[in-house]
Scaffold this active site. Sequence first.
Site, PDB file in Angstrom:
ATOM      1  N   ASP A 175       0.889  -1.083  -0.363  1.00  0.00           N
ATOM      2  CA  ASP A 175       0.177   0.317  -0.156  1.00  0.00           C
ATOM      3  C   ASP A 175       1.373   0.995   0.222  1.00  0.00           C
ATOM      4  OD1 ASP A 175      -2.262   1.810   0.344  1.00  0.00           O
ATOM      5  OD2 ASP A 175      -3.048  -0.610   1.740  1.00  0.00           O
ATOM      6  N   ASP A 205      -3.280   5.127  -2.084  1.00  0.00           N
ATOM      7  CA  ASP A 205      -4.105   4.907  -1.436  1.00  0.00           C
ATOM      8  C   ASP A 205      -4.114   6.944  -1.867  1.00  0.00           C
ATOM      9  OD1 ASP A 205      -5.188   5.068   0.802  1.00  0.00           O
ATOM     10  OD2 ASP A 205      -4.106   6.519   1.229  1.00  0.00           O
ATOM     11  N   GLU A 233      -6.160   4.414  -5.900  1.00  0.00           N
ATOM     12  CA  GLU A 233      -7.455   4.339  -5.586  1.00  0.00           C
ATOM     13  C   GLU A 233      -8.479   5.822  -5.915  1.00  0.00           C
ATOM     14  OE1 GLU A 233      -9.707   4.866  -1.138  1.00  0.00           O
ATOM     15  OE2 GLU A 233      -7.429   5.438  -1.217  1.00  0.00           O
ATOM     16  N   HIS A 293     -11.682  -2.671   2.704  1.00  0.00           N
ATOM     17  CA  HIS A 293     -11.583  -2.676   4.756  1.00  0.00           C
ATOM     18  C   HIS A 293     -11.651  -0.468   4.497  1.00  0.00           C
ATOM     19  CE1 HIS A 293      -8.405   0.131   2.674  1.00  0.00           C
ATOM     20  NE2 HIS A 293      -7.887   0.876   3.339  1.00  0.00           N
ATOM     21  N   ASP A 294     -12.248   0.198   3.211  1.00  0.00           N
ATOM     22  CA  ASP A 294     -13.085   1.164   4.037  1.00  0.00           C
ATOM     23  C   ASP A 294     -14.523   0.796   3.801  1.00  0.00           C
ATOM     24  OD1 ASP A 294     -10.567   2.232   4.158  1.00  0.00           O
ATOM     25  OD2 ASP A 294     -10.692   2.863   2.073  1.00  0.00           O
TER      26      ASP A 294
HETATM   27  O1  TEU Z   1      -9.104   6.155   1.868  1.00  0.00           O
HETATM   28  C1  TEU Z   1      -8.928   7.070   1.305  1.00  0.00           C
HETATM   29  C2  TEU Z   1     -10.473   7.854   1.375  1.00  0.00           C
HETATM   30  O2  TEU Z   1     -11.572   7.650   2.396  1.00  0.00           O
HETATM   31  C3  TEU Z   1     -11.893   8.138   0.326  1.00  0.00           C
HETATM   32  O3  TEU Z   1     -12.723   7.273   0.417  1.00  0.00           O
HETATM   33  C4  TEU Z   1     -12.019   9.589   0.222  1.00  0.00           C
HETATM   34  O4  TEU Z   1     -12.766  10.219   0.540  1.00  0.00           O
HETATM   35  C5  TEU Z   1     -11.689  10.299  -1.345  1.00  0.00           C
HETATM   36  O5  TEU Z   1     -10.021  10.123  -1.114  1.00  0.00           O
HETATM   37  C6  TEU Z   1     -12.616  11.208  -1.505  1.00  0.00           C
HETATM   38  O6  TEU Z   1     -12.421  11.194  -2.847  1.00  0.00           O
HETATM   39  C7  TEU Z   1      -7.617   5.350   1.692  1.00  0.00           C
HETATM   40  C8  TEU Z   1      -7.256   4.579   3.126  1.00  0.00           C
HETATM   41  O7  TEU Z   1      -8.285   3.493   2.027  1.00  0.00           O
HETATM   42  C9  TEU Z   1      -8.711   4.503   4.140  1.00  0.00           C
HETATM   43  O8  TEU Z   1      -8.553   3.662   4.701  1.00  0.00           O
HETATM   44  C10 TEU Z   1      -7.664   5.657   4.680  1.00  0.00           C
HETATM   45  O9  TEU Z   1      -7.964   6.318   5.879  1.00  0.00           O
HETATM   46  C11 TEU Z   1      -7.401   7.619   3.897  1.00  0.00           C
HETATM   47  O10 TEU Z   1      -7.047   6.592   2.370  1.00  0.00           O
HETATM   48  C12 TEU Z   1      -6.175   7.840   4.355  1.00  0.00           C
HETATM   49  O11 TEU Z   1      -4.968   7.155   4.170  1.00  0.00           O
END
Ligand code: TEU
Length: 561
Positions: free
Chosen positions: A98, A200, A257, A330-331
């Site tokens: 990650d 991420d 992501e 995981h989110d």
């Molecule tokens: O998630 C990113 C995240 O929270 C997205 O849903 C965010 O809202 C998006 O960029 C909006 O456009 C990642 C990880 O998967 C998460 O577990 C972490 O908490 C987060 O980044 C911060 O590192």
Amino acid sequence: MEQKWWQNQVAYQIWPKSFCDSDGDGIGDIQGIINRLDYLKELGIGILWISPMYCSPLADEGYDISDYYNIDPRFGNLVNFDILLLEARARNIRIIMDLVVNHCSDEHEWFRKACEDPDGAYGKYFYIRNRDGEHLPTNWRSYFGGSVWEPLPGHPDKVYLHYFHKKQPDLNWENPELREEIYRMMNWWMDRGISGFRIDAIMNIRKPEIFHDYPADRDDGLCSLRNALHDQMDVKLYLNEMRDKVFLPHDAFTVGEVFDHDPEALEEFIGSRGCFSSMFDFSGEIFNRSKNGWYEDPAFLTPDQYKECIFSAQLTVKDKGFLSNIIENHDEPRGVSRYLPQTFADVHTPAAKKALAGTYFLLRGIPFIYQGQELGMENVPFSSMEEISDCSTIDQYKVALAAGLSEEEALAAIGPLSRDNARTLFPWDGSENGGFTTGTPWTKPHPAYTDTNAAAQCKDPDSVLNFYKKLSALRHDPEYGSVLCQGEFLPFLEEQSNLIAYYRWNGIRTILVLANFQPECQNVELPEKNYHPILINEGSLHFYDQTLTLLGWQFCVLEVT
Ligand code: TEU
């Protein structure tokens, strides 16, 4: 599009804290992962994405990194990691890490040095601004609640920017020195033997050229970061730099992501010359999101809504690139809880879970399985806020209360959406704590672990787990692998409610995937052809001339000749 080593793989995500504890300290670790590699091999996994294991104070469960060049002692050390790489390679499993580089931890050396001397070299690694009395530089709301600005420790006149938790200061990607540091670190891991990265929150790395307020969108006087994302400078400039300096020289597999991208720019992200190999299809996860906070998001999608999401994602990408398909991570809540709604009576049966599994797994792209998904794990029935540890869920609970919900209503709203649903212990068997640890686990096991666990499902030929194994095997099948991995996606009977059906076609073979997303039977009128079953979730198929009557939650894969 040129064929790449990763296109035919099945990927698996491990959230290490809850996967397998080898030393009895109650926290999952690298040796635990090594102990379970044969399980993953049997599941047909070729790519393993492990959520962050770097040194971290765990304010956001490892997504706050205090040392990019080391493994957190909770999980093991670099020697364990090197053994994991070797043991995985011996089983043809490649590991991707990650990559969390929008921000680091406030306990990272860079941030500590920035606090010591905000005008020095490390001050330029972050976004530090002077504070004008009580007035903050902008009214942007952090993803985890509150302002994105926080007083800089030791400097009451200054503030620093954090898009996520206040313990996750944003790194300043406009600084070429910072970018070089990051690429050096990435190459260091690639040279160690990893095969790529899951990247991420990457859309956040660039900010608007000029920082300014936007109209407030809630009573807190703040505004969503979507405004800043909309006005950000071109993120692809640095992503392409990253590709050229790290990914291309290593033939890496990378999955972004990516949220809120411009659909017109899709090829620039995942086309043959794109910055990443793939990106997640989050269309189901972001469906009908509320502006008021995610506590207000829909807890589930109807089958027709789910179909609309995945079909439109598939038809947008077509053969321009490969999406990475998921039903959870995981989110997110558990996929079976989100896409098999309890508005249907007794919906969480193995048949329904297999129908959902087959439906997403055989879409064009790379299927990702999140730990426990292959067992059909369901959401956790949270009965109190004391069972919640995720910072984002705690924030949303407060947002819900501020919006006027009672404590009970707020818990009921966040429960089915909480990130904690997917973060429970992996149930390896029916023994105490699901065989996750010999000690005291860091969190409670899922209440259903005595029924839903890997050992029981390995033994049961009709289990959800064994169905996932069959799905994986199809991607490597000498006859069907090619069409299922590379073939085109074509919707079938799109207008028929509670039916999700599509063709995969490569000019040589035609495959029809059919799933009846309801407890009642459903007739499907097929064009005049021959249909040869390759895989059925449960029961047998009932054909009457060109009509196929699917049983409730029946799923099948047919070859059409
Ligand atoms: O998630 C990113 C995240 O929270 C997205 O849903 C965010 O809202 C998006 O960029 C909006 O456009 C990642 C990880 O998967 C998460 O577990 C972490 O908490 C987060 O980044 C911060 O590192």
